[in-house]
Write a protein that holds these residues in place. Sequence first.
Motif, mmCIF file in Angstrom:
data_model
loop_
_atom_site.group_PDB
_atom_site.id
_atom_site.type_symbol
_atom_site.label_atom_id
_atom_site.label_comp_id
_atom_site.label_asym_id
_atom_site.label_seq_id
_atom_site.Cartn_x
_atom_site.Cartn_y
_atom_site.Cartn_z
ATOM 1 N N SER A 106 0.001 -3.150 -8.995
ATOM 2 C CA SER A 106 0.362 -3.924 -7.801
ATOM 3 C C SER A 106 0.002 -3.194 -6.510
ATOM 4 C CB SER A 106 1.869 -4.241 -7.804
ATOM 5 O OG SER A 106 2.239 -4.908 -8.977
ATOM 6 N N LYS A 107 -1.159 -2.529 -6.520
ATOM 7 C CA LYS A 107 -1.585 -1.792 -5.333
ATOM 8 C C LYS A 107 -3.008 -2.189 -4.932
ATOM 9 C CE LYS A 107 1.351 2.232 -6.236
ATOM 10 N NZ LYS A 107 1.393 3.684 -6.528
ATOM 11 N N ILE A 108 -3.196 -2.292 -3.630
ATOM 12 C CA ILE A 108 -4.516 -2.573 -3.075
ATOM 13 C C ILE A 108 -4.817 -1.500 -2.035
ATOM 14 C CG2 ILE A 108 -5.935 -4.243 -1.829
ATOM 15 C CD1 ILE A 108 -4.061 -6.439 -2.886
ATOM 16 N N TYR A 109 -5.839 -0.700 -2.298
ATOM 17 C CA TYR A 109 -6.225 0.395 -1.398
ATOM 18 C C TYR A 109 -7.298 -0.121 -0.445
ATOM 19 C CZ TYR A 109 -3.843 3.261 -4.908
ATOM 20 O OH TYR A 109 -2.928 3.791 -5.771
ATOM 21 N N ILE A 110 -7.076 0.117 0.858
ATOM 22 C CA ILE A 110 -7.973 -0.443 1.869
ATOM 23 C C ILE A 110 -8.348 0.633 2.886
ATOM 24 C CG2 ILE A 110 -8.233 -2.164 3.696
ATOM 25 C CD1 ILE A 110 -6.191 -3.903 2.219
ATOM 26 N N SER A 111 -9.633 0.745 3.134
ATOM 27 C CA SER A 111 -10.125 1.626 4.198
ATOM 28 C C SER A 111 -11.135 0.826 5.032
ATOM 29 C CB SER A 111 -10.796 2.869 3.612
ATOM 30 O OG SER A 111 -11.356 3.660 4.634
ATOM 31 N N PRO A 112 -10.937 0.669 6.347
ATOM 32 C CA PRO A 112 -9.830 1.262 7.113
ATOM 33 C C PRO A 112 -8.586 0.380 7.116
ATOM 34 C CG PRO A 112 -11.343 0.165 8.587
ATOM 35 C CD PRO A 112 -11.914 0.000 7.202
ATOM 36 N N LEU A 113 -7.433 1.026 7.215
ATOM 37 C CA LEU A 113 -6.147 0.357 7.344
ATOM 38 C C LEU A 113 -5.223 1.307 8.098
ATOM 39 C CD1 LEU A 113 -4.664 -2.279 6.427
ATOM 40 C CD2 LEU A 113 -3.779 -0.981 4.494
ATOM 41 N N THR A 114 -4.461 0.792 9.042
ATOM 42 C CA THR A 114 -3.684 1.674 9.911
ATOM 43 C C THR A 114 -2.284 1.969 9.396
ATOM 44 O OG1 THR A 114 -2.960 -0.245 11.202
ATOM 45 C CG2 THR A 114 -4.936 0.926 11.963
ATOM 46 N N ARG A 115 -1.785 1.137 8.461
ATOM 47 C CA ARG A 115 -0.425 1.339 7.967
ATOM 48 C C ARG A 115 -0.271 0.648 6.617
ATOM 49 N NH1 ARG A 115 3.655 -3.192 10.190
ATOM 50 N NH2 ARG A 115 4.127 -3.103 7.964
ATOM 51 N N THR A 116 0.829 0.905 5.950
ATOM 52 C CA THR A 116 1.135 0.266 4.673
ATOM 53 C C THR A 116 1.761 -1.109 4.915
ATOM 54 O OG1 THR A 116 1.491 2.389 3.569
ATOM 55 C CG2 THR A 116 2.494 0.458 2.546
ATOM 56 N N TRP A 117 1.325 -2.086 4.088
ATOM 57 C CA TRP A 117 1.878 -3.439 4.152
ATOM 58 C C TRP A 117 2.353 -3.848 2.765
ATOM 59 C CZ3 TRP A 117 1.827 -6.262 8.786
ATOM 60 C CH2 TRP A 117 1.041 -5.728 9.809
ATOM 61 N N ARG A 118 3.304 -4.760 2.732
ATOM 62 C CA ARG A 118 3.756 -5.344 1.468
ATOM 63 C C ARG A 118 3.776 -6.859 1.614
ATOM 64 N NH1 ARG A 118 6.404 -0.504 1.748
ATOM 65 N NH2 ARG A 118 6.315 0.762 -0.151
ATOM 66 N N THR A 119 3.333 -7.542 0.578
ATOM 67 C CA THR A 119 3.247 -8.996 0.672
ATOM 68 C C THR A 119 3.430 -9.648 -0.693
ATOM 69 O OG1 THR A 119 1.886 -10.837 1.504
ATOM 70 C CG2 THR A 119 0.732 -9.075 0.337
ATOM 71 N N LYS A 120 3.921 -10.890 -0.673
ATOM 72 C CA LYS A 120 4.041 -11.711 -1.879
ATOM 73 C C LYS A 120 3.221 -12.972 -1.642
ATOM 74 C CE LYS A 120 8.560 -10.176 -3.562
ATOM 75 N NZ LYS A 120 9.900 -10.627 -4.045
ATOM 76 N N PRO A 121 2.122 -13.155 -2.383
ATOM 77 C CA PRO A 121 1.172 -14.236 -2.079
ATOM 78 C C PRO A 121 1.543 -15.591 -2.667
ATOM 79 C CG PRO A 121 0.334 -12.895 -3.878
ATOM 80 C CD PRO A 121 1.632 -12.272 -3.460
ATOM 81 N N TYR A 122 2.632 -16.170 -2.143
ATOM 82 C CA TYR A 122 3.092 -17.473 -2.610
ATOM 83 C C TYR A 122 3.679 -18.217 -1.417
ATOM 84 C CZ TYR A 122 5.662 -20.892 -5.514
ATOM 85 O OH TYR A 122 6.142 -22.045 -6.096
ATOM 86 N N ALA A 123 3.294 -19.471 -1.231
ATOM 87 C CA ALA A 123 3.618 -20.204 -0.003
ATOM 88 C C ALA A 123 5.003 -20.843 -0.056
ATOM 89 C CB ALA A 123 2.552 -21.269 0.263
ATOM 90 N N ARG A 124 6.018 -19.975 -0.135
ATOM 91 C CA ARG A 124 7.391 -20.463 -0.055
ATOM 92 C C ARG A 124 8.297 -19.344 0.484
ATOM 93 N NH1 ARG A 124 8.927 -25.357 -1.750
ATOM 94 N NH2 ARG A 124 11.147 -25.748 -1.804
ATOM 95 N N LEU A 125 7.850 -18.731 1.567
ATOM 96 C CA LEU A 125 8.542 -17.570 2.114
ATOM 97 C C LEU A 125 9.979 -17.871 2.522
ATOM 98 C CD1 LEU A 125 5.804 -15.984 4.427
ATOM 99 C CD2 LEU A 125 6.486 -15.260 2.143
ATOM 100 N N HIS A 126 10.266 -19.131 2.857
ATOM 101 C CA HIS A 126 11.596 -19.494 3.332
ATOM 102 C C HIS A 126 12.612 -19.578 2.207
ATOM 103 C CE1 HIS A 126 10.131 -23.211 1.683
ATOM 104 N NE2 HIS A 126 11.277 -23.818 1.895
ATOM 105 N N ASP A 127 12.172 -19.415 0.958
ATOM 106 C CA ASP A 127 13.026 -19.647 -0.203
ATOM 107 C C ASP A 127 13.177 -18.367 -1.020
ATOM 108 O OD1 ASP A 127 14.200 -20.487 -2.582
ATOM 109 O OD2 ASP A 127 13.210 -22.434 -2.525
ATOM 110 N N PRO A 128 14.254 -17.610 -0.829
ATOM 111 C CA PRO A 128 14.402 -16.333 -1.536
ATOM 112 C C PRO A 128 14.495 -16.469 -3.052
ATOM 113 C CG PRO A 128 16.431 -16.914 -0.378
ATOM 114 C CD PRO A 128 15.382 -17.873 0.081
#
Length: 460
Positions: A106-128
Amino acid sequence: MAAMKQPRGRQEPRRMGNAAMVVTMLVSLCVLTYIKARYCSNPFPKPAEEIEAAEVDEDYDSSRYKLSGPIGEEDFDPTRPTCYNTSKRSERCAAVGDIRVDGNHSKIYISPLTRTWRTKPYARLHDPVAMDDVREYTLLPFGGRNDTAVPPLCTVNHTAPAFLFSNGGFAGNLYHDYTDVLVPLFTSTSHFGGEVVFLLSGMKDWWNEKFTPLFRLLSNYDVVDVDNDREVHCFSRIVIGATFHRAMGIDPTRSPGGVTVADFKRLLRRAFRLERAVASRSGAPRRDRPRLLIISRKSSRRFLNERAMAKAAAAARFDVRIAEPDNHTDTPNFARLVNSADVMVGVHGAGLTNMVFLPSRAVLIQVVPFGGLEWLARVTFKDPARDMDVNYMEYNVSLEESSLRDLYPEGHFYLKHPYDVHKKGWDAIKTTYLDKQNVRLNLTRFTKTLEQARDLLPTP
């Protein structure tokens, strides 16, 4: 004095026992609360008025997110943050550079990137509750002076960009398959013209196979089971998370190339080889009557007089079919059955999502259970039907047609004051008016509804 101390000695274990009982009750309450939130909740864990706002008003800031040019908001803009909300329901992350996807961790390494991000790729962010079932991905910077992440070596190199999305959450329910995953996916990737690699998180083989015909038109490459794939996939560009506009809908002013729901339906026709483009009052070729498809259910919200309904429809000169879709239904065959229909009728539920396969100008009749659920009917199917060029009709079940009349005594609070029940939130609505209700349609009224539906159909 010794005799005076003895009673206190007997009370001390009792106090300790009472304290232990209180602690046990509190722990049990916490456990039950977690179980209810985790397993007993449902797609709309909010009061009715909040549900409507969450599904419709997305508070989209076009001045911040919309770009000019042929690609629109899907273009990469280095001035924006790597991850940002595209609506109340959807988050999008985009990067260009040296990108290494180690999905197994569950890791994506990116260069260049200025900081660490976390995300869940599903379109229902309002619903925990839904998001709890979506795997989180961490975006890690590497190659910079202060970066500590050590990226793995590439094992598979791609020339096409990557698009990472999830079928976790409520996917598996047909309505949420389209609302939360497939329509946003089309909106966000159709402009790639097939030159995009899908990375699917939470992949279920049966789910992937169900929609493979659609994926093959959106991508020229096999879908990658990114969570379980042990390869390190490397790209020069990645997009994570699809953009949500509205329930089963697309806002063409916000979509790349101005695509619409009509474009999505055309893609479905190609994917599932659907022959009929437009419904007809006389039905398909070689038929002299329109076809009615009754969507059947075995659990709650069943038609209790389904056979009588079919006979009444046949007497009204409809060619009648009855079918019950589920997760094991052969999607291409069922899509062709729906496409053969001119009118489709069913009680509110996920099965009505099959209207995506109806020909243009067909009629959808949504049977709305008793209980003041018109707002729910509008958000889920009435509004989307308009965008899909489907004529919409609503059959609102009266108390006399509802099984709740037999379940509760006359004058019961649930029967007299449904909108007061709504104030208690979605769990109360679902338990009272959806989970426990079946319907027995008045055949005279049903026949008149079918006659009105026939009048809405185009003549040959």
